[in-house]
Design an enzyme around this catalytic site. Structure first.
Site, PDB file in Angstrom:
ATOM      1  N   CYS A  82      52.336  40.871  40.256  1.00  0.00           N
ATOM      2  CA  CYS A  82      51.037  41.772  39.249  1.00  0.00           C
ATOM      3  C   CYS A  82      51.479  43.272  39.601  1.00  0.00           C
ATOM      4  O   CYS A  82      52.296  43.157  40.710  1.00  0.00           O
ATOM      5  CB  CYS A  82      49.468  41.231  40.440  1.00  0.00           C
ATOM      6  SG  CYS A  82      48.737  43.091  40.209  1.00  0.00           S
ATOM      7  N   CYS A 130      43.978  39.780  38.715  1.00  0.00           N
ATOM      8  CA  CYS A 130      44.435  39.502  40.065  1.00  0.00           C
ATOM      9  C   CYS A 130      42.921  39.421  41.119  1.00  0.00           C
ATOM     10  O   CYS A 130      42.122  40.005  41.443  1.00  0.00           O
ATOM     11  CB  CYS A 130      45.069  40.148  40.404  1.00  0.00           C
ATOM     12  SG  CYS A 130      46.044  40.627  42.192  1.00  0.00           S
ATOM     13  N   CYS A 133      43.633  42.343  44.387  1.00  0.00           N
ATOM     14  CA  CYS A 133      43.827  43.646  44.109  1.00  0.00           C
ATOM     15  C   CYS A 133      42.716  43.677  42.314  1.00  0.00           C
ATOM     16  O   CYS A 133      42.481  45.095  42.338  1.00  0.00           O
ATOM     17  CB  CYS A 133      44.939  44.752  43.633  1.00  0.00           C
ATOM     18  SG  CYS A 133      45.871  44.693  41.987  1.00  0.00           S
ATOM     19  N   CYS A 153      47.122  35.163  28.196  1.00  0.00           N
ATOM     20  CA  CYS A 153      47.387  36.288  27.364  1.00  0.00           C
ATOM     21  C   CYS A 153      47.414  37.714  28.138  1.00  0.00           C
ATOM     22  O   CYS A 153      46.397  37.975  28.597  1.00  0.00           O
ATOM     23  CB  CYS A 153      46.520  36.176  25.879  1.00  0.00           C
ATOM     24  SG  CYS A 153      47.015  36.968  24.621  1.00  0.00           S
TER      25      CYS A 153
HETATM   26 ZN   LIG Z   1      47.103  42.600  42.341  1.00  0.00          ZN
END
Ligand SMILES: [Zn+2]
Length: 164
Positions: A82, A130, A133, A153
């Protein structure tokens, strides 16, 4: 007094090590990020941390231009993290060329992402982000290759690739 402290430290160290052994596997195998580990940054804190382009994708659910990300053609072995908080999200083994112009994966690392339905294009789509976060990554569709049949995607600007 000093002797007492030394003795207590002596006892504490092995106890702490045992705790680490017990709790470490729980963190690794947890199916989703626990609420205490979630990031809760303000808009300003995110703006300091991210480029304007990544901020737009991750924090405002933007979408980058197709074929604009170098990660679209990334074929090396490695891990995709991420771009907001560095949580590992995807493995190169599960990346495939979807022809869409966005980095695409048929599976994510377990517990690393969460989904929600969005109606931005009127037709409902499954948005995913994610799990640590909350940063927007992309959308998941049911037209991917086996074994999952899923197509994640992803925006390249929302990821950071680290080759093995
Ligand atoms: Zn994250």
């Amino acid at each position: 007094m000093n002797q007492f402290l030394t003795r207590r430290t002596f006892i504490l160290i092995p106890i702490m090590s045992i705790f680490k052994i017990i709790f470490k596997p729980m963190e690794v195998f947890a199916s989703s990020v626990s609420s205490k580990d979630r990031w809760n940054l303000t808009k300003d804190e995110w703006k300091l941390r991210l480029s304007p382009e990544s901020y737009y994708i991750l924090r405002e659910e933007g979408t980058e231009r197709a074929f604009s990300s170098q990660l679209n053609n990334e074929k090396r072995k490695g891990v995709f993290y991420c771009a907001g908080c560095d949580l590992p999200l995807f493995l190169s083994e599960k990346k495939f060329d979807s022809g869409t112009g966005w980095p695409s994966f048929w599976d994510s690392i377990e517990g690393s992402i969460e989904t929600k339905i969005d109606f931005k294009l009127i037709v409902p789509r499954t948005e995913y982000h994610c799990s640590r976060c909350g940063g927007h990554q992309g959308h998941v569709f049911n037209d991917g290759p086996p074994p999952t049949g899923k197509r994640y995607c992803n925006n390249g600007l929302a990821l950071r690739f680290v080759p093995d």
